[in-house]
Design a protein around this motif. Sequence first.
Motif, PDB file in Angstrom:
ATOM      1  N   LYS A   1       0.827  -1.212   0.000  1.00  0.00           N
ATOM      2  CA  LYS A   1       0.000   0.000   0.000  1.00  0.00           C
ATOM      3  C   LYS A   1       0.860   1.260   0.000  1.00  0.00           C
ATOM      4  O   LYS A   1       0.357   2.378  -0.120  1.00  0.00           O
ATOM      5  N   GLY A   2       2.128   1.079   0.213  1.00  0.00           N
ATOM      6  CA  GLY A   2       3.048   2.216   0.188  1.00  0.00           C
ATOM      7  C   GLY A   2       3.203   2.930   1.516  1.00  0.00           C
ATOM      8  O   GLY A   2       3.654   4.063   1.567  1.00  0.00           O
ATOM      9  N   LEU A   3       2.808   2.238   2.597  1.00  0.00           N
ATOM     10  CA  LEU A   3       2.964   2.869   3.914  1.00  0.00           C
ATOM     11  C   LEU A   3       4.436   3.051   4.247  1.00  0.00           C
ATOM     12  O   LEU A   3       5.281   2.284   3.788  1.00  0.00           O
ATOM     13  N   ARG A   4       4.690   4.064   5.041  1.00  0.00           N
ATOM     14  CA  ARG A   4       6.093   4.318   5.405  1.00  0.00           C
ATOM     15  C   ARG A   4       6.597   3.202   6.312  1.00  0.00           C
ATOM     16  O   ARG A   4       5.854   2.675   7.141  1.00  0.00           O
ATOM     17  N   GLU A   5       7.887   2.927   6.188  1.00  0.00           N
ATOM     18  CA  GLU A   5       8.477   1.802   6.919  1.00  0.00           C
ATOM     19  C   GLU A   5       8.308   1.945   8.436  1.00  0.00           C
ATOM     20  O   GLU A   5       7.973   0.982   9.126  1.00  0.00           O
ATOM     21  N   HIS A   6       8.502   3.181   8.945  1.00  0.00           N
ATOM     22  CA  HIS A   6       8.420   3.307  10.405  1.00  0.00           C
ATOM     23  C   HIS A   6       6.998   3.112  10.915  1.00  0.00           C
ATOM     24  O   HIS A   6       6.771   2.644  12.016  1.00  0.00           O
ATOM     25  N   ILE A   7       5.992   3.445  10.061  1.00  0.00           N
ATOM     26  CA  ILE A   7       4.592   3.201  10.465  1.00  0.00           C
ATOM     27  C   ILE A   7       4.341   1.690  10.476  1.00  0.00           C
ATOM     28  O   ILE A   7       3.707   1.152  11.390  1.00  0.00           O
ATOM     29  N   ILE A   8       4.883   1.008   9.475  1.00  0.00           N
ATOM     30  CA  ILE A   8       4.711  -0.451   9.404  1.00  0.00           C
ATOM     31  C   ILE A   8       5.326  -1.099  10.642  1.00  0.00           C
ATOM     32  O   ILE A   8       4.704  -1.943  11.297  1.00  0.00           O
ATOM     33  N   ILE A   9       6.532  -0.657  10.959  1.00  0.00           N
ATOM     34  CA  ILE A   9       7.237  -1.278  12.081  1.00  0.00           C
ATOM     35  C   ILE A   9       6.538  -0.963  13.406  1.00  0.00           C
ATOM     36  O   ILE A   9       6.197  -1.874  14.168  1.00  0.00           O
ATOM     37  N   TYR A  10       6.307   0.320  13.671  1.00  0.00           N
ATOM     38  CA  TYR A  10       5.819   0.698  15.004  1.00  0.00           C
ATOM     39  C   TYR A  10       4.322   0.513  15.185  1.00  0.00           C
ATOM     40  O   TYR A  10       3.864   0.207  16.272  1.00  0.00           O
ATOM     41  N   LYS A  11       3.551   0.710  14.097  1.00  0.00           N
ATOM     42  CA  LYS A  11       2.100   0.642  14.278  1.00  0.00           C
ATOM     43  C   LYS A  11       1.569  -0.769  14.030  1.00  0.00           C
ATOM     44  O   LYS A  11       0.649  -1.216  14.711  1.00  0.00           O
ATOM     45  N   HIS A  12       2.135  -1.444  13.047  1.00  0.00           N
ATOM     46  CA  HIS A  12       1.561  -2.746  12.697  1.00  0.00           C
ATOM     47  C   HIS A  12       2.342  -3.926  13.261  1.00  0.00           C
ATOM     48  O   HIS A  12       1.763  -4.827  13.853  1.00  0.00           O
ATOM     49  N   ALA A  13       3.643  -3.897  13.056  1.00  0.00           N
ATOM     50  CA  ALA A  13       4.428  -5.078  13.456  1.00  0.00           C
ATOM     51  C   ALA A  13       4.638  -5.161  14.968  1.00  0.00           C
ATOM     52  O   ALA A  13       4.338  -6.161  15.597  1.00  0.00           O
ATOM     53  N   LEU A  14       5.087  -4.048  15.550  1.00  0.00           N
ATOM     54  CA  LEU A  14       5.475  -4.064  16.966  1.00  0.00           C
ATOM     55  C   LEU A  14       4.313  -4.458  17.865  1.00  0.00           C
ATOM     56  O   LEU A  14       4.467  -5.229  18.807  1.00  0.00           O
ATOM     57  N   ARG A  15       3.122  -3.951  17.542  1.00  0.00           N
ATOM     58  CA  ARG A  15       1.970  -4.215  18.390  1.00  0.00           C
ATOM     59  C   ARG A  15       1.721  -5.731  18.526  1.00  0.00           C
ATOM     60  O   ARG A  15       1.447  -6.232  19.594  1.00  0.00           O
ATOM     61  N   ASN A  16       1.829  -6.424  17.407  1.00  0.00           N
ATOM     62  CA  ASN A  16       1.607  -7.875  17.459  1.00  0.00           C
ATOM     63  C   ASN A  16       2.803  -8.623  18.029  1.00  0.00           C
ATOM     64  O   ASN A  16       2.656  -9.641  18.692  1.00  0.00           O
ATOM     65  N   ALA A  17       3.978  -8.079  17.734  1.00  0.00           N
ATOM     66  CA  ALA A  17       5.190  -8.749  18.207  1.00  0.00           C
ATOM     67  C   ALA A  17       5.323  -8.653  19.720  1.00  0.00           C
ATOM     68  O   ALA A  17       6.008  -9.448  20.355  1.00  0.00           O
ATOM     69  N   LEU A  18       4.631  -7.663  20.312  1.00  0.00           N
ATOM     70  CA  LEU A  18       4.778  -7.428  21.750  1.00  0.00           C
ATOM     71  C   LEU A  18       4.169  -8.524  22.612  1.00  0.00           C
ATOM     72  O   LEU A  18       4.600  -8.715  23.744  1.00  0.00           O
TER      73      LEU A  18
END
Lengths: 306, 300
Positions: A211-228
């Motif tokens: 979708k072209g989201l910025r990398e830091h949004i992907i990491i902090y908003k999408h990935a980190l939340r689940n990885a936590l």
Amino acid sequence: MLMFILRRILQIVPVIIGVTFVVFFIMQLVPGDPAVLLAGEGASKEAIEAVREQLGLNQPLYIQYFEYLMNVFKGDLGVSLKNSQPVLDEILVRLPITIELAFFSIIITVVLGMTAGIISAVKPYSLTDVSVMLVALLGISLPSFWLGLMLMYFFSVKLQILPVAGWDSLLHVILPAVTLGAGGAAIVARMTRSSMLEVIRQDYIRTARAKGLREHIIIYKHALRNALIPVITVVGLQFGALLGGTVLVESIFAINGLGRMIVDAIRTRDLPMVQGGVLFASLIFVVVNLFVDVFYRIFNKRIELN
Amino acid sequence: MSVEVKTEQPTVITQSISNPKESKLKDFLSILMINKAAMVGGIIILFYIFIALFAPLLAPYSPYDIHLENKLMPPSADHWLGTDDKGRDILSRILYGSRLSMGVGFAAVLFGAFFGIIFGLVAGYYGKWVDSIIMRMMDIMLAFPGILLALAIIAALGPSLINVTIAVGAFSVPLFARIVRGSTLEVKRLEYIDAIRSLGANDLTIIFKHIFPNILSPIIVQGTLRLATAILSAAGLSFLGLGAQPPSPEWGTMLSIGRDFLFSAPYVALFPGLAISILVLGFNIFGDGLRDAFDPRMKK
């Protein structure tokens, strides 16, 4: 959720009773007659008999345990052999210091560990990743009592920027908290990295990238939340290691907390103090685990709902 | 109406069937060889075992002889790692100390593994109330944070290296029991166990001859990683004065002496700590490597 919390509280009751059972029976392993030990060296036969009668040591073991359990629930953990003060009073004086130390250490564990884990996971197999993970492996392997001494040598003796020992100001907290939190931070870093790597490979992260989201949004908003989610469990488990670690760290930095109290009590054979200290620390651990479970559930639920 | 009957030549299996145990071992070794970190860990452990075995030949001085005229000497050609407060050679003490520190670690893990394996096998195999009772007992043991259970045991039995071994071993029991129970539950559901049972094998034979050999991998991984923790815990307890007692050259005890001279002679504390750290690092990276080698998912 309320039902879950209630069920979880009910589940810890047998564990608490079990912990009192283990602590009580370990103390029965003491060689010799406990009445002689409690009456003190050189006590007369009458004095020993009086102690035996007074503490119910002439009763069968199961009755002694039942009485001990009842006393624990009433907040009576016995009396110190050293100064005849109630054990609970001494614990309550020492406890805030240990909680303060544990609090700062857990902050170091979480902040340092997660930051390192994220840095590693963002560029896996890079030089940064390998270096961070190598430091983490070292962090797990270094004995806290040695790390504490070395930090003390560099920061207090050589550079003279931090106090050697004691517990008077925030500056006194830094070295003990880093010593105690370093091992946990290394474990959390490894867990965060592997958990993040697993999440980053998921389809929804690929979709977010497409979708072209910025990398830091992907990491902090999408990935980190689940990885936590798994990281929370590890942090909870680390609290137990941390409570155990206070025994060493408080001894190194001459901090008058619960851990040092237990070690001093072992040295002076003050068994009621050891018994009370170990029981109290274990009960704290059981309650913290309960909170971690509930927090995990709430966190997980929020993610599911989102 | 004619029916065409296809007749196929029976295929002859020409491929040789290798011994599954042998190929499993080969697989494991090849993965372990690829994992460079595990190799490094293994070499570190072997190096320490070599030191422990040949300490009397390698040590330049006696670890106990007191030479007060040489006390607190910094590292030099005569004393590579310096001397302690009694003028004893630190290198020699570290070399001899490897026997004690590693010995306690191995003994504690064997103690923990022995009881943990028995509890885990019995709980996993018999299930139901036996499982419930054993595993609740293990949960209670796990409710003790860190080395506090060990401290309680030492408080009761008294400070000594043997009691430290028992105490450190005791808090490994529930960890082994959990892993063994989980693996036993998986293996006992397999068809070959039913087949063996229908042939009339008794429970003991099934548990120890047919289930136990098949759950060794997680036990070995856990054992290696526990060794690191056991060595650290035992050294920590000795550091507190609750384990080995002076003049024993146990590394924790040496560090405890070093603490008193941290300002004037930091090397007294530096080298025993390094010795512990490198050994524990070796066990940790070797344990990680073993886990990867045993985990089938890592082969993908």
